[in-house]
Design an enzyme around this catalytic site. Structure first.
Site, short mmCIF file in Angstrom:
data_model
loop_
_atom_site.label_atom_id
_atom_site.label_comp_id
_atom_site.label_asym_id
_atom_site.label_seq_id
_atom_site.Cartn_x
_atom_site.Cartn_y
_atom_site.Cartn_z
N CYS A 165 45.60 47.38 51.33
CA CYS A 165 44.57 48.09 50.55
C CYS A 165 45.03 48.29 49.49
O CYS A 165 45.98 49.20 49.00
CB CYS A 165 44.10 49.23 51.43
SG CYS A 165 42.87 50.18 50.45
N GLU A 192 39.45 43.59 48.77
CA GLU A 192 40.52 42.73 49.15
C GLU A 192 40.09 41.25 48.41
O GLU A 192 39.09 41.07 47.87
CB GLU A 192 40.59 42.54 50.72
CG GLU A 192 42.01 42.04 51.26
CD GLU A 192 43.17 42.38 50.50
OE1 GLU A 192 43.70 41.87 49.55
OE2 GLU A 192 43.37 43.70 50.90
#
Length: 225
Positions: A2, A106
């Site tokens: 993350c 992402e």
């Protein structure tokens, strides 16, 4: 993994959702492009500690660092090895928190190496609560303590593997008290990948690739010309 997040609600509203008292200092929001070293919204709590939402610096600074950049920027911690790493092993027992967000980003690569961003949220529309660990770091100049945090990650579940091989540990609403230590011990089993049907995602514009980008358009679905 993350590496970027978004908080689309005012932090005070997020605190209400998680039944936490807002601290005097909350991160600014909404923020559609939260980057490492920015403040993130964090929920703290424990057996003798009322649940509270506050701001912490994203990027855990181990106590032995002389300055914030003395070593790697620890924005994430691998759940599989967290008990072995000096930077995290005491925190996983005593300083567990929730990092809360509306979604996270992402990236994948196209055929020529360009970075295509994806915005990832819960399918049910609820905010995300990531397992996190915090560490206080005393600044040498002023002696003040900075509270810093890292999010735990695990191997990605099957759907998420299409985007990345790692993903943050998502704590479900029913497990929040256990992760924070409000409901006793035994939080280790929570350090696992989310069920395959928990998350959803869509492509967004490459504008978010810049850490200076801002605005709600960053999370809008990408429209191919």
């Amino acid at each position: 993994m993350c590496g970027r997040m978004a908080l689309t609600l005012p932090p005070a509203a997020m605190a209400q959702i998680f039944e936490a008292a807002p601290a005097n200092t909350l991160p600014e929001g909404p923020n559609y492009n939260i980057c490492p070293t920015n403040d993130v919204a964090v929920i703290t709590g424990g057996p003798d500690q009322p649940r509270q939402m506050e701001a912490m610096r994203w990027g855990l600074i181990p106590a032995w660092y002389k300055k914030p950049n003395d070593g790697p920027l620890l924005i994430n911690a691998r759940a599989e090895t967290v008990l072995e790493k000096p930077a995290f092993r005491s925190a996983v027992h005593d300083r567990r928190v929730l990092v809360v967000a509306s979604g996270f980003y992402e990236w994948t690569k196209d055929a020529i190496g360009g970075r295509d961003p994806w915005y990832i949220t819960r399918r049910d529309g609820a905010p995300l609560a990531f397992a996190g660990l915090w560490q206080g770091w005393r600044t040498p100049d002023t002696g003040e303590t900075m509270r810093t945090v890292a999010a735990l990650t695990v191997a990605a579940n099957t759907p998420m593997q299409a985007i990345h091989h790692r993903m943050p540990v998502v704590i479900e609403r029913a497990d929040i008290g256990l992760w924070l230590g409000e409901n006793g011990k035994g939080a280790a089993p929570l350090m696992r990948a989310a069920a395959d049907d928990v998350l959803q995602w869509h492509r967004v514009d490459r504008a978010v690739n810049s850490n200076r980008a801002s605005g709600p358009e960053l999370i809008e679905p990408f429209q191919q010309d």
